[in-house]
Design a protein around this motif. Sequence first.
Motif, PDB file in Angstrom:
ATOM      1  N   ASP A  49     -11.188  -3.143  27.327  1.00  0.00           N
ATOM      2  CA  ASP A  49     -11.225  -1.724  27.697  1.00  0.00           C
ATOM      3  C   ASP A  49     -10.107  -0.979  26.980  1.00  0.00           C
ATOM      4  OD1 ASP A  49     -13.398  -1.939  29.423  1.00  0.00           O
ATOM      5  OD2 ASP A  49     -12.129  -2.562  31.099  1.00  0.00           O
ATOM      6  N   GLY A  50     -10.494   0.014  26.197  1.00  0.00           N
ATOM      7  CA  GLY A  50      -9.518   0.805  25.456  1.00  0.00           C
ATOM      8  C   GLY A  50      -9.770   2.288  25.639  1.00  0.00           C
ATOM      9  N   PHE A  51      -9.198   3.083  24.740  1.00  0.00           N
ATOM     10  CA  PHE A  51      -9.306   4.539  24.844  1.00  0.00           C
ATOM     11  C   PHE A  51      -9.465   5.151  23.456  1.00  0.00           C
ATOM     12  CE2 PHE A  51      -6.925   2.954  28.429  1.00  0.00           C
ATOM     13  CZ  PHE A  51      -7.488   3.625  29.507  1.00  0.00           C
ATOM     14  N   VAL A  52     -10.122   6.303  23.427  1.00  0.00           N
ATOM     15  CA  VAL A  52     -10.388   7.019  22.179  1.00  0.00           C
ATOM     16  C   VAL A  52     -10.046   8.488  22.389  1.00  0.00           C
ATOM     17  CG1 VAL A  52     -12.203   7.768  20.580  1.00  0.00           C
ATOM     18  CG2 VAL A  52     -12.183   5.420  21.427  1.00  0.00           C
ATOM     19  N   ARG A  53      -9.508   9.128  21.343  1.00  0.00           N
ATOM     20  CA  ARG A  53      -9.189  10.554  21.435  1.00  0.00           C
ATOM     21  C   ARG A  53      -9.677  11.289  20.196  1.00  0.00           C
ATOM     22  NH1 ARG A  53      -3.342  13.548  22.622  1.00  0.00           N
ATOM     23  NH2 ARG A  53      -4.277  15.530  23.228  1.00  0.00           N
ATOM     24  N   ASN A  54     -10.078  12.542  20.380  1.00  0.00           N
ATOM     25  CA  ASN A  54     -10.521  13.372  19.265  1.00  0.00           C
ATOM     26  C   ASN A  54      -9.330  13.831  18.429  1.00  0.00           C
ATOM     27  OD1 ASN A  54     -13.052  13.122  20.296  1.00  0.00           O
ATOM     28  ND2 ASN A  54     -13.267  15.241  20.973  1.00  0.00           N
ATOM     29  N   PHE A  55      -9.588  14.061  17.136  1.00  0.00           N
ATOM     30  CA  PHE A  55      -8.572  14.652  16.270  1.00  0.00           C
ATOM     31  C   PHE A  55      -8.447  16.140  16.567  1.00  0.00           C
ATOM     32  CE2 PHE A  55     -10.133  11.140  13.537  1.00  0.00           C
ATOM     33  CZ  PHE A  55      -8.945  10.449  13.438  1.00  0.00           C
TER      34      PHE A  55
END
Length: 377
Positions: free
Chosen positions: A194-200
């Motif tokens: 389980d990880g995380f992603v963010r928009n530029f």
Amino acid sequence: VTKRISYRVEVNDAKRSAVEYYRNSYRGESSALLAHILAGDINKSTPETLWAAILGVTDQFVLQRVTKDKYVSQVETLQSELTRFFPIADAHGTGGSHDFSEETFIRSSEELRLDMLRHWTLFSSLTSSAYVCTKLMSWRKSGRNRILELLAKLGIPTADARQLWRFMKEDSKKALNKLPSIVDEFGLFDLHYDGFVRNFRDYKGSASAADVVLAANAVLELGDVFDSGRHTDLEENVKDRFWKAYDIVCLRQYTALQVGLKLAIRSQELLVSEAHQVLERKKIIPSGSFRYVLLRDSQQKKVLIHPLILSRLALFLQDALRCSGVPPKPFVILAPDETLRRWVIVGVTGRGQKNNFGHRFRAAAEKIEAILSYNGF
């Protein structure tokens, strides 16, 4: 008399416990996560403090500084915080209307332990990620064949797997969804996490927290060592490297992340290449309760003098031996820094385990009257 003896025993036990406690070093809760929680207690937490907390926790996981259970516990805390700021931020990023900026959107995501996959090729990520390399023993021909077999079972042509991720065919990308059904066959039981992603902020795209961590660490520690072709000391251009890493962490500019990722990719390739040479040439020396490697004749001396990459190399070799059926032991790497006429020594015990090498290094230095600079654990 009995009471006095009992009291002395208790005092001695307490002293021994204190000595034992301070002899070992280990990682606790991420300070970035604690800072975010404290900010929340006074209603000052923001998506930025949450992102910093995510990166702090991810850094601990990627660099094997905490146990898997500790990471999972911290991720659960982060996910509960995530739903507070982004009510629809589930693993698929779906949901109804929202009132937050797309530029700051963060979501949880099921990630693969394939380093920098979104910015590399699938084949390179498979052959250069520490988890897959050590599990499949890719430094051997049989291991490389296993990677090709894995691609074949997924139905991904090798030529397509060698394309940059953004140029891969969509069918090949979707084929990775079959991984859960075949990973056990290859011993890759913990390939997903389980990880995380963010928009530029300035680019239509996103980056995983793990990618950002690897890029920022590469810039902080290595600087321009590959481009300049010269020795780069940790104390050199600190301010410049700090602000470059800051831009990466904040995802202010896609170009900043690109530079960091290129550096991280080169360092990862170098690390795997060096590990393969150590294993193939059988450079690992057993020494009682631990093992060690001397990198005296390495062709990458200008890079392999930095503590972080040496720690990652030590953990890679330790995992590789364990996956080969060798009983686990603490691992030490010694690398000569010829420019400053010193040795850089790194000792690891394993993911999230207590480490007493700091105490041992100090004791050894005092015994031989060596000058010791102890700057991390």
